[in-house]
Scaffold this active site. Structure first.
Site, short mmCIF file in Angstrom:
data_model
loop_
_atom_site.label_atom_id
_atom_site.label_comp_id
_atom_site.label_asym_id
_atom_site.label_seq_id
_atom_site.Cartn_x
_atom_site.Cartn_y
_atom_site.Cartn_z
N LYS A 79 6.75 -10.13 7.23
CA LYS A 79 6.08 -10.17 6.08
C LYS A 79 7.05 -10.19 5.01
CE LYS A 79 3.21 -6.94 3.27
NZ LYS A 79 2.61 -5.51 3.50
N SER A 154 -2.54 -5.50 2.45
CA SER A 154 -1.68 -6.78 1.90
C SER A 154 -0.92 -7.50 2.98
CB SER A 154 -0.64 -6.19 1.00
OG SER A 154 0.33 -5.34 1.53
N SER A 178 -1.88 -1.18 4.34
CA SER A 178 -1.81 -2.76 4.53
C SER A 178 -1.26 -3.39 6.02
CB SER A 178 -0.69 -3.27 3.76
OG SER A 178 -1.09 -3.13 2.37
N1 GLN Z 1 -4.75 -1.79 -0.41
C1 GLN Z 1 -3.77 -0.78 -0.85
C2 GLN Z 1 -3.18 -1.25 -2.21
O1 GLN Z 1 -3.50 -2.12 -2.64
C3 GLN Z 1 -2.51 -0.76 0.21
C4 GLN Z 1 -1.42 -1.69 0.09
C5 GLN Z 1 -0.52 -1.32 1.02
O2 GLN Z 1 -0.68 -0.70 1.94
N2 GLN Z 1 0.66 -2.13 0.66
O3 GLN Z 1 -2.37 -0.44 -2.73
#
Ligand code: GLN
Length: 488
Positions: A79, A154, A178
């Site tokens: 990532k 994400s 994420s």
């Molecule tokens: N979807 C969640 C957010 O927008 C989690 C994001 C993540 O785990 N980095 O914060």
């Protein structure tokens, strides 16, 4: 069948018997990327020259008795919030579009020690803020199962690249879901380890009390291999746990869950959960029962407050962490400033995307004097209540299970104008981050052609049990063997 559909054991035995070389594996990865990534959009950068050089070096080791690393020769994607020396790390943000780190994250070093081969950097929601991949400032990633649907986020590129067979495995980060949510949407395995088990040194900070790096793989065994390779105390991360006796995660995969006590929270199967998802999870529970597990309904009463608490805490931490992007020290500086204040103002206005700005504003507001007690402090108290909910359940149960996400992958564009709906997708993953405990998402079937994930949550530092349950389930089903029909 792709070479990446072979098990890790099979790949390693073929390498030993010289039926395969590491160069073949790296070739397979870049060939697949060339064939399909135009349609998937998982990659932001390739590191082909280095990857091929590494492959050649590893190939030299093939004829020798030199001990092999746990991930010997396996093509991996990272990532793009995991820093890599000499290879751009952008967090899919315009702000960091010119950032070339001078050091490797600890996990990158550990992958190298395990002799994996990094093939490139993967797309994501900008600064890991989002749950669909659509907040990438570069391009959206598409779900390999259906091009009109999001891959989740994400860690959008990490999940899509593994599902599409572009890499053997990937690393992602999980602050509120994420890793697990995109794994669930893309029909693969994704694990968030206990907070502090994997070093965050070199992970670009979003919300430091929640962020954790973890594996995305095609099956639970691979997940155990990757986890084993990246865990461990790191003096360079002050929140790293000093665990002296790291378990052997592979030996936990016994298939035996006879008598294991499994809790199913009623809040995880209630309102807002797609009936098709519920059905798949109930089927999964019957599988666990058939293997001798005892499943009982429990309550995690503060679940409904988790999303609100998370968006205050994560945004507060983000507003503080992202203050470093000022156009002076990192990343891109505006061309439009006449004085120092304008350097900050315009660099930030031009560099950050709308979701990142929304979080910074929300977090700055929550931390501002006069509002601190009402928002930040209150959210911290809710966090404690959520952790206690889990403590109470874990006093009597070994694991908690439920869906990973309330729905299968939604359509691209469907939720971009509605942040609140988007935030609610994380209702079942966020409590786990708030409590700091480990959880995995494992494929448990399909809803109209789109994958559904089963979440298995465990006690702090009890990754072994989480993996054992997920593996026992996986062994009794073939959902993880399904592959998207992506014609090359
Ligand atoms: N979807 C969640 C957010 O927008 C989690 C994001 C993540 O785990 N980095 O914060």
């Amino acid at each position: 069948m792709s070479v990446f559909d072979l098990t890790l054991q099979d790949i390693h035995s073929k390498l030993r018997n010289k039926e395969l070389t590491v160069t073949d594996l790296v070739d397979a990865s870049y060939r697949r990327i060339a064939d399909v990534d135009g349609r998937i959009g998982a990659f932001l950068a390739l590191d082909e020259e280095n990857a091929r050089r590494t492959a050649q070096q590893l190939d030299k080791q093939l004829g020798t008795d030199e001990p092999r690393g746990l991930l010997f020769g396996l093509p991996a994607g990272l990532k793009d919030n995991i820093v890599t020396a000499g290879l751009a790390t952008t967090c899919a943000s315009k702000f960091l579009s010119n950032y070339d780190p001078i050091y490797d994250a600890t996990v990158v070093r550990k992958l190298r020690d395990a002799q994996a081969v990094t093939v490139g950097k993967l797309n994501m929601d900008e600064f890991a803020m989002g749950g669909s991949g659509e907040n990438s400032a570069v391009k959206p990633t598409r779900n390999p199962w259906h091009p009109d649907h999001v891959p989740g986020g994400s860690s959008s590129g990490s999940a899509a690249a593994v599902a599409a067979g572009e890499v053997y495995f990937a690393l992602g980060s999980d602050t509120g879901g994420s890793i697990r949510q995109p794994a669930s949407y893309c029909g693969i395995v994704g694990m968030k380890p206990t907070y502090g088990l994997v070093s965050r040194f070199g992970l670009v900070a979003f919300a430091s009390s929640l962020d954790q790096i973890g594996p995305l793989t095609k099956n639970v065994e691979d997940c155990a291999y990757v986890l084993q390779s990246i865990v461990g105390h790191d003096p360079q991360d002050s929140t790293s746990l000093n665990v002296t006796d790291i378990p052997d995660y592979l030996s936990a995969l016994t298939g035996d869950i006879q008598g294991l006590r499994v809790a199913l929270p009623k809040e995880y199967m209630g309102e807002g959960i797609d009936p098709r998802v519920k059905e798949r999870v109930l089927e999964a529970i019957r599988v666990l029962e058939s293997l001798g597990a005892v499943v009982e309904e429990v309550s995690l009463p503060h679940t409904e407050y988790a999303v609100a608490a998370y968006y205050l805490l994560a945004s507060s931490e983000a507003s503080s962490n992202l203050a470093r992007y000022d156009g002076v020290r990192y990343g891109v500086r505006t061309d439009n400033a006449g004085n120092l204040l304008d350097v900050y103002r315009y660099s930030r206005s031009e560099g950050f995307g709308p979701e990142v700005k929304r979080r910074i504003m929300l977090g700055t507001y929550a931390l501002s004097s006069g509002y601190y007690d009402a928002y930040y402090l209150k959210a911290q108290k809710v966090r404690t209540l959520i952790k206690r909910d889990f403590d109470n359940v874990f006093a009597n149960y070994d694991v908690v299970v439920g869906p990973t996400a309330p729905t299968p992958a939604f359509k691209l564009g469907e939720q971009v104008g509605d942040p609140l709906t988007m935030y609610l997708n994380d209702i079942l993953t966020i409590p786990v981050n708030l409590a700091g405990i480990p959880a995995i998402s494992v494929p448990c079937g399909f809803a109209d052609g789109l994958p559904v994930g089963l979440q298995v949550i465990g006690k702090a530092l009890n990754e072994s049990t989480v993996l054992r349950v997920a593996h026992a389930f996986e062994r009794s089903t073939d959902h993880h063997k399904q592959r998207p029909q992506l014609k090359a």
